[in-house]
Design an enzyme around this catalytic site. Structure first.
Site, PDB file in Angstrom:
ATOM      1  N   CYS A  31       6.162  -6.142  34.474  1.00 39.90           N
ATOM      2  CA  CYS A  31       6.032  -4.747  34.929  1.00 39.90           C
ATOM      3  C   CYS A  31       5.464  -3.942  33.762  1.00 39.90           C
ATOM      4  O   CYS A  31       4.894  -4.525  32.831  1.00 39.90           O
ATOM      5  CB  CYS A  31       7.370  -4.200  35.423  1.00 39.90           C
ATOM      6  SG  CYS A  31       8.675  -4.162  34.175  1.00 39.90           S
ATOM      7  N   ASN A  34       9.053  -3.397  31.016  1.00 35.54           N
ATOM      8  CA  ASN A  34       9.945  -4.566  30.835  1.00 35.54           C
ATOM      9  C   ASN A  34      11.388  -4.139  30.552  1.00 35.54           C
ATOM     10  O   ASN A  34      12.115  -4.809  29.818  1.00 35.54           O
ATOM     11  CB  ASN A  34       9.429  -5.514  29.732  1.00 35.54           C
ATOM     12  CG  ASN A  34      10.143  -6.871  29.666  1.00 35.54           C
ATOM     13  OD1 ASN A  34      10.356  -7.422  28.587  1.00 35.54           O
ATOM     14  ND2 ASN A  34      10.525  -7.414  30.794  1.00 35.54           N
ATOM     15  N   CYS A  36      13.053  -2.272  33.440  1.00 33.33           N
ATOM     16  CA  CYS A  36      13.647  -2.029  34.770  1.00 33.33           C
ATOM     17  C   CYS A  36      13.330  -3.178  35.732  1.00 33.33           C
ATOM     18  O   CYS A  36      14.178  -4.041  35.985  1.00 33.33           O
ATOM     19  CB  CYS A  36      13.164  -0.703  35.359  1.00 33.33           C
ATOM     20  SG  CYS A  36      13.683   0.757  34.422  1.00 33.33           S
ATOM     21  N   ARG A  37      12.102  -3.207  36.266  1.00 35.47           N
ATOM     22  CA  ARG A  37      11.805  -4.142  37.365  1.00 35.47           C
ATOM     23  C   ARG A  37      11.728  -5.601  36.938  1.00 35.47           C
ATOM     24  O   ARG A  37      12.356  -6.463  37.553  1.00 35.47           O
ATOM     25  CB  ARG A  37      10.496  -3.713  38.049  1.00 35.47           C
ATOM     26  CG  ARG A  37      10.606  -2.394  38.765  1.00 35.47           C
ATOM     27  CD  ARG A  37       9.237  -1.851  39.127  1.00 35.47           C
ATOM     28  NE  ARG A  37       8.471  -1.469  37.953  1.00 35.47           N
ATOM     29  CZ  ARG A  37       7.208  -1.072  37.955  1.00 35.47           C
ATOM     30  NH1 ARG A  37       6.549  -1.037  39.103  1.00 35.47           N
ATOM     31  NH2 ARG A  37       6.603  -0.723  36.832  1.00 35.47           N
ATOM     32  N   SER A  38      10.942  -5.896  35.893  1.00 35.23           N
ATOM     33  CA  SER A  38      10.747  -7.321  35.583  1.00 35.23           C
ATOM     34  C   SER A  38      11.998  -8.007  35.023  1.00 35.23           C
ATOM     35  O   SER A  38      12.246  -9.172  35.382  1.00 35.23           O
ATOM     36  CB  SER A  38       9.514  -7.553  34.703  1.00 35.23           C
ATOM     37  OG  SER A  38       9.630  -6.910  33.467  1.00 35.23           O
ATOM     38  N   ASP A 149       8.183   1.763  40.768  1.00 38.59           N
ATOM     39  CA  ASP A 149       8.763   2.019  39.450  1.00 38.59           C
ATOM     40  C   ASP A 149       9.956   2.971  39.608  1.00 38.59           C
ATOM     41  O   ASP A 149       9.787   4.104  40.060  1.00 38.59           O
ATOM     42  CB  ASP A 149       7.662   2.667  38.588  1.00 38.59           C
ATOM     43  CG  ASP A 149       8.104   2.862  37.156  1.00 38.59           C
ATOM     44  OD1 ASP A 149       9.303   2.709  36.866  1.00 38.59           O
ATOM     45  OD2 ASP A 149       7.233   3.178  36.324  1.00 38.59           O
TER      46      ASP A 149
HETATM   47  P1  4NP Z   1       9.544  -0.777  34.382  1.00 39.97           P
HETATM   48  O1  4NP Z   1       9.859   0.803  34.348  1.00 39.97           O
HETATM   49  O2  4NP Z   1       8.028  -0.906  34.268  1.00 39.97           O
HETATM   50  O3  4NP Z   1      10.055  -1.217  35.699  1.00 39.97           O
HETATM   51  O4  4NP Z   1      10.270  -1.378  33.196  1.00 39.97           O
HETATM   52  C1  4NP Z   1       9.406   1.632  33.324  1.00 39.97           C
HETATM   53  C2  4NP Z   1      10.124   1.724  32.150  1.00 39.97           C
HETATM   54  C3  4NP Z   1       9.686   2.564  31.134  1.00 39.97           C
HETATM   55  C4  4NP Z   1       8.530   3.313  31.307  1.00 39.97           C
HETATM   56  C5  4NP Z   1       7.804   3.204  32.480  1.00 39.97           C
HETATM   57  C6  4NP Z   1       8.238   2.355  33.478  1.00 39.97           C
HETATM   58  N1  4NP Z   1       8.109   4.211  30.278  1.00 39.97           N
HETATM   59  O5  4NP Z   1       7.099   4.919  30.485  1.00 39.97           O
HETATM   60  O6  4NP Z   1       8.726   4.257  29.196  1.00 39.97           O
END
Ligand code: 4NP
Length: 182
Positions: A31, A34, A36-38, A149
């Protein structure tokens, strides 16, 4: 996910046919952050192959296209929602790299932006063929075409991610195990 959808998806069939050693299938979930989702996909995939008694056939990891949170544990909200489902997420954030395309058979993007970024990072056309989207493994009735997201969302966003990924990781497990020779 059903047999018809599998047969109708030549990219998926090609990616599965190219798995180097079907006795050790290496999958990387990707994702943006790294956190939340992945890492949730990684944890749920591990839980699903343990459920199935096939954990010995899989190597599972996750990474992000971004570099904002390297070394960190998953987002505390993601960890809390996962824990309520009996899942401890203890992955440490890392950024995806070119060498991941040598090390993994399947590289699974959470959304189309992750997918486009991975296609850019892939060093060869063969490496590009390893990249799939998580939505390709959603149940047929799912009203989403990507894993949204949840970072700027409330609790519902995290629950939706976990629901989508629970179904998708089971479908991924079943599809790959049924279509690669062990
Ligand atoms: P992820 O979510 O891609 O599912 O891990 C996010 C976590 C952090 C950020 C964006 C998306 N960020 O912009 O810091």
């Amino acid at each position: 996910m059903n047999l018809l959808e599998f047969n109708d998806n030549p990219r998926l069939r090609r990616a599965i046919a190219q798995i180097e050693n079907p006795k050790k299938i290496k999958v990387l979930f990707v994702c943006l952050g790294n956190i939340c989702r992945s890492p949730a996909a990684e944890g749920l995939m591990r839980q699903s192959v343990i459920e199935n008694g096939s954990e010995g056939r899989w190597e599972i990891d996750s990474a992000g296209t971004g570099n904002y949170h390297i070394g960190q544990l998953p987002d505390p909200r993601m960890r809390a929602h996962a824990r309520r489902r009996g899942l401890e997420l203890d992955h440490h954030c890392r950024q995806v790299s070119e060498s991941d395309f040598d090390d993994f058979d399947l590289i699974i993007a959470m959304d189309s932006s992750n997918y486009a970024n991975l296609r850019r990072i892939a060093p060869t056309p063969e490496a590009q063929e390893k990249i799939l989207q998580m939505a390709e493994f959603f149940d047929s009735v799912t009203p989403c075409d990507h894993v949204p997201d949840p970072y700027y969302d409330g609790a519902d966003g995290f629950e939706l991610v976990l629901d989508l990924l629970t179904a998708a990781t089971r479908n991924l497990r079943d599809t790959v195990e049924a279509n690669s020779l062990a």
